[in-house]
Design a protein around this motif. Structure first.
Motif, PDB file in Angstrom:
ATOM      1  N   SER A   4     -75.461 -18.209 -13.578  1.00 37.67           N
ATOM      2  CA  SER A   4     -75.371 -18.833 -14.887  1.00 37.67           C
ATOM      3  C   SER A   4     -75.348 -17.747 -15.951  1.00 37.67           C
ATOM      4  O   SER A   4     -76.154 -16.835 -15.918  1.00 37.67           O
ATOM      5  CB  SER A   4     -76.579 -19.731 -15.091  1.00 37.67           C
ATOM      6  N   ALA A   8     -79.409 -23.107 -19.011  1.00 38.03           N
ATOM      7  CA  ALA A   8     -79.151 -24.537 -19.082  1.00 38.03           C
ATOM      8  C   ALA A   8     -79.995 -25.123 -20.206  1.00 38.03           C
ATOM      9  O   ALA A   8     -81.176 -24.838 -20.300  1.00 38.03           O
ATOM     10  CB  ALA A   8     -79.523 -25.184 -17.764  1.00 38.03           C
ATOM     11  N   GLU A 127     -77.004 -29.278 -18.779  1.00 40.78           N
ATOM     12  CA  GLU A 127     -75.685 -28.707 -18.518  1.00 40.78           C
ATOM     13  C   GLU A 127     -75.774 -27.204 -18.338  1.00 40.78           C
ATOM     14  O   GLU A 127     -76.762 -26.579 -18.723  1.00 40.78           O
ATOM     15  CB  GLU A 127     -74.708 -29.056 -19.643  1.00 40.78           C
ATOM     16  N   GLU A 128     -74.746 -26.649 -17.704  1.00 41.21           N
ATOM     17  CA  GLU A 128     -74.701 -25.197 -17.550  1.00 41.21           C
ATOM     18  C   GLU A 128     -73.263 -24.705 -17.635  1.00 41.21           C
ATOM     19  O   GLU A 128     -72.319 -25.449 -17.379  1.00 41.21           O
ATOM     20  CB  GLU A 128     -75.351 -24.758 -16.236  1.00 41.21           C
ATOM     21  N   HIS A 129     -73.129 -23.455 -18.042  1.00 38.41           N
ATOM     22  CA  HIS A 129     -71.816 -22.829 -18.190  1.00 38.41           C
ATOM     23  C   HIS A 129     -71.744 -21.653 -17.229  1.00 38.41           C
ATOM     24  O   HIS A 129     -72.639 -20.813 -17.212  1.00 38.41           O
ATOM     25  CB  HIS A 129     -71.617 -22.362 -19.636  1.00 38.41           C
ATOM     26  N   LEU A 130     -70.693 -21.650 -16.401  1.00 33.80           N
ATOM     27  CA  LEU A 130     -70.567 -20.622 -15.370  1.00 33.80           C
ATOM     28  C   LEU A 130     -69.227 -19.911 -15.494  1.00 33.80           C
ATOM     29  O   LEU A 130     -68.251 -20.481 -15.957  1.00 33.80           O
ATOM     30  CB  LEU A 130     -70.635 -21.250 -13.977  1.00 33.80           C
ATOM     31  N   THR A 182     -80.325 -25.285  -8.168  1.00 37.74           N
ATOM     32  CA  THR A 182     -79.526 -26.085  -9.107  1.00 37.74           C
ATOM     33  C   THR A 182     -79.815 -27.553  -8.813  1.00 37.74           C
ATOM     34  O   THR A 182     -79.596 -28.013  -7.696  1.00 37.74           O
ATOM     35  CB  THR A 182     -78.004 -25.823  -8.949  1.00 37.74           C
ATOM     36  N   ARG A 186     -76.463 -31.986 -12.875  1.00 35.73           N
ATOM     37  CA  ARG A 186     -76.207 -31.038 -13.965  1.00 35.73           C
ATOM     38  C   ARG A 186     -74.720 -31.052 -14.310  1.00 35.73           C
ATOM     39  O   ARG A 186     -73.867 -30.973 -13.431  1.00 35.73           O
ATOM     40  CB  ARG A 186     -76.652 -29.641 -13.552  1.00 35.73           C
ATOM     41  N   ARG A 188     -71.397 -29.468 -15.530  1.00 34.53           N
ATOM     42  CA  ARG A 188     -70.971 -28.073 -15.404  1.00 34.53           C
ATOM     43  C   ARG A 188     -69.667 -27.760 -16.126  1.00 34.53           C
ATOM     44  O   ARG A 188     -68.734 -28.556 -16.122  1.00 34.53           O
ATOM     45  CB  ARG A 188     -70.849 -27.705 -13.927  1.00 34.53           C
ATOM     46  N   LEU A 190     -66.982 -24.748 -15.983  1.00 37.08           N
ATOM     47  CA  LEU A 190     -66.580 -23.540 -15.258  1.00 37.08           C
ATOM     48  C   LEU A 190     -65.497 -22.839 -16.072  1.00 37.08           C
ATOM     49  O   LEU A 190     -64.462 -23.431 -16.367  1.00 37.08           O
ATOM     50  CB  LEU A 190     -66.063 -23.889 -13.860  1.00 37.08           C
ATOM     51  N   HIS A 198     -72.825 -31.780 -10.953  1.00 39.88           N
ATOM     52  CA  HIS A 198     -73.298 -31.315  -9.647  1.00 39.88           C
ATOM     53  C   HIS A 198     -73.720 -32.510  -8.787  1.00 39.88           C
ATOM     54  O   HIS A 198     -74.685 -33.195  -9.108  1.00 39.88           O
ATOM     55  CB  HIS A 198     -74.477 -30.353  -9.858  1.00 39.88           C
TER      56      HIS A 198
END
Ligand SMILES: [Zn+2]
Length: 307
Positions: A4, A8, A127-130, A182, A186, A188, A190, A198
């Protein structure tokens, strides 16, 4: 494990108030109902009655004069299994389902009636940014696109292969006793693009650590997929499947019957990953649900003595 590059964040959203409202009102809204067509004694109970987005719901039907032929919820048909004088089914609330009251219909052939009402509450998933290699996020290579197409057709067959018999008689277990890196649900992004949330949980694990079957069932897939890498998918009956992805090695074969706790493969880093971990998922009738919540719910599907 995906790396990550932004922490998040949990955001304050109006959904929280809806959730609060749903929880406060829940006791006033019946989740159990009785439909006239099934006989006077028909009783339908749903647990939990106030499910989160992405949660499974165990439905028990008793007192039906005739065997019900299916349940309908949010546009999908669900199978029922006879279980000691009652009928059981497992519904799945999609992550994308709008919060609010949703009817569960019971069917006897062509006849359908509302049997219960569930109050879907917001999941409030973070949320997460990858950042990943572009070819992994939006593949352009012909051979990759061909494999993705093949995978999709294969998975359609795999998920269409379940039956009405429940293939397990003990509750589900974690496939690996480890820390969750994780969580389920969540949202995501990308390389800046929104992708599907997820659909399982990622468990920390070194390459080569054994992975166990969460419950008894039939191996519906043991093979390699573009995104999932080396994958095992187990059919537990009633359209309930468990998934074990990114394995370094698979130790079961297609069609094999497995016991709960049997080693089905080993942790690895195959497919779309940046490091070794186990992705563990539960898919019910085409919908991913929270595997940890399902461990608890699975207790309602097995004989009491086995819990
Ligand atoms: Zn994962």
């Amino acid at each position: 494990m995906l790396t990550s590059n932004k922490p998040a964040g949990r955001r304050w959203r109006p959904g929280f108030f809806l959730l609060l409202l749903a929880v406060l009102l829940a006791p006033a809204l019946p989740a159990a109902g009785s439909a006239a067509a099934g006989g006077k004694k028909l009783r339908v109970t749903c647990e939990p009655a106030v499910p989160r987005q992405g949660e499974a719901v165990v439905v028990t039907v008793s007192g039906s004069e005739r065997p019900p032929t299916g349940l309908f919820f949010l546009g999908r048909r669900y199978r029922l299994a006879p279980a000691g004088g009652v009928y059981k089914a497992v519904l799945a609330v999609p992550l994308a389902a709008a919060p609010g009251r949703r009817g569960v219909e019971i069917a006897w052939g062509e006849r359908r009636e509302t049997a219960a009402v569930l109050t879907v509450r917001a999941g409030n998933y973070d949320e997460e940014h990858l950042t990943l290699p572009p070819e992994m996020v939006s593949p352009k290579q012909k051979s990759h696109l061909r494999q993705i197409r093949r995978d999709r057709q294969l998975l359609r067959r795999v998920y269409g292969s379940s039956g009405s018999a429940v293939l397990f008689n003990r509750p589900f277990i974690m496939p690996l006793e480890s820390r969750i890196i994780t969580p389920f649900g969540r949202r995501r992004f990308l390389n800046g693009q929104p992708k599907s949330p997820h659909g399982g949980i990622d468990l920390r694990g070194r390459t080569g650590v054994p992975v166990k079957a969460s419950a008894a069932g039939r191996v519906a897939l043991a093979g390699s997929l573009y995104y999932s890498g080396n994958a095992v998918i187990i059919d537990h009956g009633l359209d309930i499947f468990s998934l074990y992805l990114h394995l370094s090695k698979i130790s079961v074969r297609d069609g094999e019957q497995v016991r709960r706790g049997q080693v089905i493969g080993y942790v690895g880093s195959t497919g779309r990953v940046t490091g070794p971990h186990l992705h563990w998922g539960i898919k019910i009738n085409g919908i991913f649900v929270d595997p940890l919540a399902f461990i608890k719910e699975s207790r309602l599907l097995v004989p009491a003595a086995e819990n």
